[in-house]
Design a protein around this motif. Structure first.
Motif, mmCIF file in Angstrom:
data_model
loop_
_atom_site.group_PDB
_atom_site.id
_atom_site.type_symbol
_atom_site.label_atom_id
_atom_site.label_comp_id
_atom_site.label_asym_id
_atom_site.label_seq_id
_atom_site.Cartn_x
_atom_site.Cartn_y
_atom_site.Cartn_z
ATOM 1 N N GLU A 35 -39.141 -31.846 -31.431
ATOM 2 C CA GLU A 35 -38.127 -31.736 -30.383
ATOM 3 C C GLU A 35 -36.754 -31.485 -31.013
ATOM 4 O O GLU A 35 -36.414 -32.052 -32.048
ATOM 5 N N LYS A 36 -35.961 -30.659 -30.343
ATOM 6 C CA LYS A 36 -34.633 -30.284 -30.839
ATOM 7 C C LYS A 36 -33.551 -30.863 -29.918
ATOM 8 O O LYS A 36 -33.748 -30.975 -28.717
ATOM 9 N N PRO A 37 -32.402 -31.182 -30.482
ATOM 10 C CA PRO A 37 -31.294 -31.663 -29.649
ATOM 11 C C PRO A 37 -30.697 -30.520 -28.817
ATOM 12 O O PRO A 37 -30.923 -29.341 -29.125
ATOM 13 N N SER A 40 -29.321 -26.511 -29.776
ATOM 14 C CA SER A 40 -29.956 -26.036 -31.008
ATOM 15 C C SER A 40 -30.081 -24.520 -30.947
ATOM 16 O O SER A 40 -30.453 -23.973 -29.908
ATOM 17 N N TYR A 145 -24.832 -32.538 -36.831
ATOM 18 C CA TYR A 145 -25.213 -32.873 -35.457
ATOM 19 C C TYR A 145 -26.701 -32.578 -35.235
ATOM 20 O O TYR A 145 -27.432 -33.406 -34.689
ATOM 21 N N LEU A 146 -27.154 -31.393 -35.650
ATOM 22 C CA LEU A 146 -28.560 -31.024 -35.469
ATOM 23 C C LEU A 146 -29.477 -31.982 -36.212
ATOM 24 O O LEU A 146 -30.496 -32.431 -35.681
ATOM 25 N N SER A 148 -28.823 -35.078 -37.083
ATOM 26 C CA SER A 148 -28.775 -36.363 -36.377
ATOM 27 C C SER A 148 -29.661 -36.344 -35.143
ATOM 28 O O SER A 148 -30.453 -37.265 -34.914
ATOM 29 N N GLY A 149 -29.525 -35.298 -34.352
ATOM 30 C CA GLY A 149 -30.322 -35.189 -33.127
ATOM 31 C C GLY A 149 -31.810 -35.123 -33.410
ATOM 32 O O GLY A 149 -32.616 -35.755 -32.713
ATOM 33 N N ASN A 150 -32.182 -34.380 -34.437
ATOM 34 C CA ASN A 150 -33.597 -34.278 -34.791
ATOM 35 C C ASN A 150 -34.161 -35.628 -35.228
ATOM 36 O O ASN A 150 -35.272 -35.988 -34.843
ATOM 37 N N LEU A 153 -34.462 -37.904 -32.069
ATOM 38 C CA LEU A 153 -35.508 -37.468 -31.131
ATOM 39 C C LEU A 153 -36.926 -37.547 -31.707
ATOM 40 O O LEU A 153 -37.884 -37.627 -30.936
#
Length: 163
Positions: A35-37, A40, A145-146, A148-150, A153
């Motif tokens: 899953e991607k934030p 993305s 950010y990417l 962190s989000g990855n 998630l």
């Protein structure tokens, strides 16, 4: 410095980036399944953006080192440039090949700091050189950010991370 050395130093980041791209190419298939934030980019963005960023940082480095007068100043620029470049290359190996995603996240913030230091030092040497680093530092912020989000998630998903 000879023209050949100047060309090599200018394009060293790009060549290194191409090598890292090859080393991590198969591992990136693994990345696609998670899953991607929000916000993305599509996968096609990365092979377009990174060569531009690597080339611009090489040109920025060449301009900055040509503008400073002392060997000490050139050595400072060399250290900050190659430190951030080494961190840049290491991130890909940590994240894609080793699946040390949390370590890569911490490293991404160290890379962001190193990129900012390099951009500041380049700007102090030459304003154009510093300006050439702005897209790179902006992308490093986005990349953190990417990352962190990855991690948020996917941290509990089987096979996502080894740390």
């Amino acid at each position: 410095m000879t023209n050949t050395k100047k060309v090599i130093r200018t394009f060293a980041p790009l060549v290194g980036g191409l090598i890292i791209g090859r080393l991590t190419a198969k591992a990136q298939d693994d990345y696609k399944q998670y899953e991607k934030p929000p916000f993305s980019p599509p996968a096609i963005a990365f092979p377009i953006v990174w060569p531009i960023l690597y080339t611009s940082m090489g040109v920025a480095y060449k301009i900055a080192t040509d503008k400073v007068e002392s060997a000490d100043e050139r050595n400072v620029l060399k250290r900050v440039h190659y430190t951030q470049l080494g961190l840049n290359y290491a991130w890909s190996i940590l994240y894609f090949n080793l699946k040390l995603r949390k370590v890569a996240l911490i490293e991404s913030f160290a890379l962001l700091a190193a990129g900012n230091i390099a951009a500041t030092k380049f700007y102090q040497a030459d304003k154009v050189s510093g300006a050439l680093m702005v897209p790179y530092v902006s992308w490093l912020s986005y990349a953190s950010y990417l990352n962190s989000g990855n991690v948020v998630l996917n941290k509990d998903k089987a096979g996502y991370t080894r740390d």
